[in-house]
Design a protein around this motif. Structure first.
Motif, PDB file in Angstrom:
ATOM      1  N   ALA A 116      60.310  -2.100   0.393  1.00 44.77           N
ATOM      2  CA  ALA A 116      59.651  -0.996  -0.302  1.00 44.77           C
ATOM      3  C   ALA A 116      59.344   0.104   0.705  1.00 44.77           C
ATOM      4  CB  ALA A 116      58.372  -1.471  -0.971  1.00 44.77           C
ATOM      5  N   VAL A 117      59.636   1.340   0.351  1.00 47.08           N
ATOM      6  CA  VAL A 117      59.342   2.475   1.222  1.00 47.08           C
ATOM      7  C   VAL A 117      58.612   3.532   0.403  1.00 47.08           C
ATOM      8  CG1 VAL A 117      61.359   1.990   2.639  1.00 47.08           C
ATOM      9  CG2 VAL A 117      61.550   3.660   0.796  1.00 47.08           C
ATOM     10  N   ALA A 118      57.834   4.381   1.100  1.00 46.89           N
ATOM     11  CA  ALA A 118      57.071   5.422   0.413  1.00 46.89           C
ATOM     12  C   ALA A 118      56.718   6.522   1.407  1.00 46.89           C
ATOM     13  CB  ALA A 118      55.804   4.838  -0.207  1.00 46.89           C
ATOM     14  N   ASN A 119      56.118   7.589   0.882  1.00 42.75           N
ATOM     15  CA  ASN A 119      55.669   8.685   1.737  1.00 42.75           C
ATOM     16  C   ASN A 119      54.757   8.173   2.841  1.00 42.75           C
ATOM     17  OD1 ASN A 119      55.582   9.579  -1.294  1.00 42.75           O
ATOM     18  ND2 ASN A 119      56.126  11.447  -0.189  1.00 42.75           N
ATOM     19  N   GLY A 120      54.824   8.839   3.993  1.00 49.33           N
ATOM     20  CA  GLY A 120      53.821   8.621   5.020  1.00 49.33           C
ATOM     21  C   GLY A 120      54.128   7.485   5.967  1.00 49.33           C
ATOM     22  N   LYS A 121      53.060   6.822   6.416  1.00 48.61           N
ATOM     23  CA  LYS A 121      53.115   5.835   7.491  1.00 48.61           C
ATOM     24  C   LYS A 121      52.976   4.418   6.947  1.00 48.61           C
ATOM     25  CE  LYS A 121      50.660   4.548  11.755  1.00 48.61           C
ATOM     26  NZ  LYS A 121      49.512   4.891  12.641  1.00 48.61           N
ATOM     27  N   LEU A 122      53.843   3.531   7.401  1.00 47.35           N
ATOM     28  CA  LEU A 122      53.681   2.107   7.083  1.00 47.35           C
ATOM     29  C   LEU A 122      52.529   1.565   7.916  1.00 47.35           C
ATOM     30  CD1 LEU A 122      54.690  -0.528   5.747  1.00 47.35           C
ATOM     31  CD2 LEU A 122      56.218  -0.811   7.722  1.00 47.35           C
ATOM     32  N   ASP A 135      50.353   4.862   3.933  1.00 47.97           N
ATOM     33  CA  ASP A 135      49.317   5.886   3.860  1.00 47.97           C
ATOM     34  C   ASP A 135      49.997   7.246   3.950  1.00 47.97           C
ATOM     35  OD1 ASP A 135      47.196   7.618   4.167  1.00 47.97           O
ATOM     36  OD2 ASP A 135      46.401   6.689   5.978  1.00 47.97           O
ATOM     37  N   SER A 136      49.789   8.097   2.950  1.00 47.36           N
ATOM     38  CA  SER A 136      50.428   9.415   2.960  1.00 47.36           C
ATOM     39  C   SER A 136      49.935  10.290   4.105  1.00 47.36           C
ATOM     40  CB  SER A 136      50.208  10.132   1.626  1.00 47.36           C
ATOM     41  OG  SER A 136      48.843  10.506   1.470  1.00 47.36           O
ATOM     42  N   GLU A 137      48.772   9.957   4.670  1.00 47.16           N
ATOM     43  CA  GLU A 137      48.164  10.649   5.810  1.00 47.16           C
ATOM     44  C   GLU A 137      47.641  12.045   5.470  1.00 47.16           C
ATOM     45  OE1 GLU A 137      50.188   9.216   9.796  1.00 47.16           O
ATOM     46  OE2 GLU A 137      51.713  10.045   8.458  1.00 47.16           O
ATOM     47  N   GLN A 138      48.292  12.734   4.582  1.00 47.18           N
ATOM     48  CA  GLN A 138      47.882  14.072   4.171  1.00 47.18           C
ATOM     49  C   GLN A 138      47.995  14.171   2.647  1.00 47.18           C
ATOM     50  OE1 GLN A 138      50.750  14.955   7.227  1.00 47.18           O
ATOM     51  NE2 GLN A 138      49.720  16.889   7.626  1.00 47.18           N
ATOM     52  N   PRO A 139      47.269  15.111   2.025  1.00 46.60           N
ATOM     53  CA  PRO A 139      47.334  15.224   0.565  1.00 46.60           C
ATOM     54  C   PRO A 139      48.760  15.480   0.063  1.00 46.60           C
ATOM     55  CG  PRO A 139      45.478  16.465   1.428  1.00 46.60           C
ATOM     56  CD  PRO A 139      46.293  16.050   2.615  1.00 46.60           C
ATOM     57  N   VAL A 140      49.050  14.915  -1.110  1.00 48.57           N
ATOM     58  CA  VAL A 140      50.376  15.012  -1.710  1.00 48.57           C
ATOM     59  C   VAL A 140      50.239  15.488  -3.153  1.00 48.57           C
ATOM     60  CG1 VAL A 140      52.486  13.748  -2.295  1.00 48.57           C
ATOM     61  CG2 VAL A 140      51.151  13.072  -0.296  1.00 48.57           C
ATOM     62  N   ALA A 141      51.046  16.446  -3.551  1.00 45.50           N
ATOM     63  CA  ALA A 141      51.129  16.820  -4.960  1.00 45.50           C
ATOM     64  C   ALA A 141      51.892  15.733  -5.707  1.00 45.50           C
ATOM     65  CB  ALA A 141      51.839  18.166  -5.112  1.00 45.50           C
ATOM     66  N   PRO A 142      51.534  15.459  -6.968  1.00 49.60           N
ATOM     67  CA  PRO A 142      52.191  14.357  -7.681  1.00 49.60           C
ATOM     68  C   PRO A 142      53.710  14.434  -7.665  1.00 49.60           C
ATOM     69  CG  PRO A 142      50.285  15.110  -8.917  1.00 49.60           C
ATOM     70  CD  PRO A 142      50.452  16.069  -7.780  1.00 49.60           C
ATOM     71  N   GLN A 143      54.280  15.633  -7.829  1.00 50.62           N
ATOM     72  CA  GLN A 143      55.730  15.741  -7.892  1.00 50.62           C
ATOM     73  C   GLN A 143      56.413  15.504  -6.546  1.00 50.62           C
ATOM     74  OE1 GLN A 143      57.461  19.546  -8.673  1.00 50.62           O
ATOM     75  NE2 GLN A 143      56.036  20.669  -7.352  1.00 50.62           N
ATOM     76  N   LEU A 144      55.624  15.462  -5.450  1.00 56.74           N
ATOM     77  CA  LEU A 144      56.189  15.239  -4.124  1.00 56.74           C
ATOM     78  C   LEU A 144      56.055  13.795  -3.662  1.00 56.74           C
ATOM     79  CD1 LEU A 144      54.988  18.466  -2.257  1.00 56.74           C
ATOM     80  CD2 LEU A 144      57.045  18.105  -3.647  1.00 56.74           C
ATOM     81  N   ALA A 145      55.518  12.927  -4.528  1.00 61.07           N
ATOM     82  CA  ALA A 145      55.398  11.510  -4.172  1.00 61.07           C
ATOM     83  C   ALA A 145      56.782  10.859  -4.183  1.00 61.07           C
ATOM     84  CB  ALA A 145      54.473  10.797  -5.149  1.00 61.07           C
ATOM     85  N   GLN A 146      56.962   9.898  -3.276  1.00 57.36           N
ATOM     86  CA  GLN A 146      58.240   9.185  -3.212  1.00 57.36           C
ATOM     87  C   GLN A 146      57.996   7.701  -2.988  1.00 57.36           C
ATOM     88  OE1 GLN A 146      61.252   8.071  -4.037  1.00 57.36           O
ATOM     89  NE2 GLN A 146      61.837  10.184  -3.652  1.00 57.36           N
ATOM     90  N   LEU A 147      58.764   6.892  -3.670  1.00 57.73           N
ATOM     91  CA  LEU A 147      58.725   5.448  -3.537  1.00 57.73           C
ATOM     92  C   LEU A 147      60.118   4.939  -3.869  1.00 57.73           C
ATOM     93  CD1 LEU A 147      56.041   3.043  -4.990  1.00 57.73           C
ATOM     94  CD2 LEU A 147      58.455   2.645  -5.451  1.00 57.73           C
ATOM     95  N   ALA A 148      60.568   3.945  -3.123  1.00 58.09           N
ATOM     96  CA  ALA A 148      61.871   3.350  -3.412  1.00 58.09           C
ATOM     97  C   ALA A 148      61.829   1.871  -3.073  1.00 58.09           C
ATOM     98  CB  ALA A 148      62.978   4.037  -2.617  1.00 58.09           C
ATOM     99  N   ILE A 149      62.593   1.090  -3.815  1.00 61.15           N
ATOM    100  CA  ILE A 149      62.707  -0.352  -3.599  1.00 61.15           C
ATOM    101  C   ILE A 149      64.186  -0.693  -3.556  1.00 61.15           C
ATOM    102  CG2 ILE A 149      62.249  -2.633  -4.569  1.00 61.15           C
ATOM    103  CD1 ILE A 149      59.772  -1.389  -5.932  1.00 61.15           C
ATOM    104  N   GLY A 150      64.582  -1.486  -2.566  1.00 56.32           N
ATOM    105  CA  GLY A 150      65.973  -1.894  -2.454  1.00 56.32           C
ATOM    106  C   GLY A 150      66.215  -2.606  -1.139  1.00 56.32           C
ATOM    107  N   ARG A 151      67.483  -2.785  -0.809  1.00 53.50           N
ATOM    108  CA  ARG A 151      67.866  -3.392   0.472  1.00 53.50           C
ATOM    109  C   ARG A 151      68.167  -2.256   1.449  1.00 53.50           C
ATOM    110  NH1 ARG A 151      69.869  -6.859  -3.486  1.00 53.50           N
ATOM    111  NH2 ARG A 151      69.073  -8.993  -3.265  1.00 53.50           N
ATOM    112  N   PHE A 152      67.146  -1.902   2.219  1.00 55.79           N
ATOM    113  CA  PHE A 152      67.242  -0.761   3.122  1.00 55.79           C
ATOM    114  C   PHE A 152      67.205  -1.204   4.580  1.00 55.79           C
ATOM    115  CE2 PHE A 152      65.106   1.175  -0.631  1.00 55.79           C
ATOM    116  CZ  PHE A 152      66.040   2.158  -0.920  1.00 55.79           C
ATOM    117  N   THR A 153      67.906  -0.436   5.410  1.00 52.95           N
ATOM    118  CA  THR A 153      67.774  -0.531   6.854  1.00 52.95           C
ATOM    119  C   THR A 153      66.986   0.683   7.329  1.00 52.95           C
ATOM    120  OG1 THR A 153      69.865  -1.732   7.154  1.00 52.95           O
ATOM    121  CG2 THR A 153      69.025  -0.523   9.055  1.00 52.95           C
ATOM    122  N   ALA A 154      65.987   0.462   8.184  1.00 49.54           N
ATOM    123  CA  ALA A 154      65.214   1.564   8.763  1.00 49.54           C
ATOM    124  C   ALA A 154      65.874   1.993  10.074  1.00 49.54           C
ATOM    125  CB  ALA A 154      63.778   1.142   9.007  1.00 49.54           C
ATOM    126  N   VAL A 155      66.129   3.293  10.205  1.00 50.39           N
ATOM    127  CA  VAL A 155      66.759   3.843  11.407  1.00 50.39           C
ATOM    128  C   VAL A 155      65.800   4.856  12.022  1.00 50.39           C
ATOM    129  CG1 VAL A 155      68.764   5.030  12.360  1.00 50.39           C
ATOM    130  CG2 VAL A 155      69.037   3.548  10.350  1.00 50.39           C
TER     131      VAL A 155
END
Length: 218
Positions: free
Chosen positions: A83-89, A105-125
């Motif tokens: 699972a990945v999302a805006n900000g810092k793991l 933690d988004s660390e800074q305020p986020v407008a609703p339309q700028l939120a991001q979340l994804a689930i899948g088989r990801f590699t972090a680079v």
């Protein structure tokens, strides 16, 4: 609209807890460049595309660009998925049944339309951008090598935008390669979803969308 049980004094603070269930099969469609948005399915999960007014399908929100607030994401997924999302793991916890909870933690305020979340088989680079900016891309496992050349342009894009728009206003950045047929690259905050087709084509294909997605969004 929330009506408190008892009056709140002027200048006082309060906490509201809202429990809701979202339907990850829900999408909306527009007959323009945006096309489908909301919950966008992938072969092994989902990528959010809340722009322009789809955040309400995902979490309770006053879905207006001016309504910014910090967001903490606590996402629990089966083992083998990420699972990945805006900000810092900020944490990763093993849960019963082989599931894993990741907290961002988004660390800074986020407008609703700028939120991001994804689930899948990801590699972090992990790479580094201008001024030592941490850059972490999340890429479907099978697309890491194929998208490497275009993703390597990110630091150059950030520098180009800083020269024209001012300093990048956030603490980190990253590209989320979407294994989807998304027609556009939404400008989500600190984690920009880019359609895989654009990163598997020419440099022109990649830069016409990734250049706009990396623009500073104060």
């Amino acid at each position: 609209m929330i009506t408190p049980k008892s009056p709140i004094r002027d200048g006082g603070s309060f906490t509201v807890t809202v429990t809701c269930t979202a339907d990850p099969t829900r999408t909306r469609h527009r007959d323009d460049a945006i096309e489908d948005y909301g919950w966008i399915p992938t072969p092994d999960g989902t990528v959010l595309c809340p722009q322009p007014n789809g955040a309400k399908m995902i979490f309770p929100s006053d879905d207006h660009p001016s309504r910014r607030a910090p967001i903490t994401f606590r996402i629990t997924v089966p083992g083998g998925l990420t699972a990945v999302a805006n900000g810092k793991l900020v944490s990763r916890q093993d849960r019963p049944g082989g599931r894993v909870r990741r907290t961002y933690d988004s660390e800074q305020p986020v407008a609703p339309q700028l939120a991001q979340l994804a689930i899948g088989r990801f590699t972090a680079v992990d790479t580094t951008g201008p001024h030592g900016l941490p850059i972490r891309d999340h890429v479907p496992d099978a697309l890491v090598d194929a998208t490497d050349a275009c993703r390597d342009l990110t630091s150059e894009h950030l520098t180009w935008h800083e020269q024209r728009l001012g300093a990048y206003p956030f603490h980190r950045y990253g590209v989320l390669v979407g294994d989807t047929g998304l027609a556009v690259a939404p400008e989500t905050q600190t984690l920009s979803p880019l359609p895989k087709a654009d990163l598997l084509g020419t440099r022109v294909d990649a830069e016409r969308t990734s250049g706009s997605a990396t623009a500073s969004r104060p």
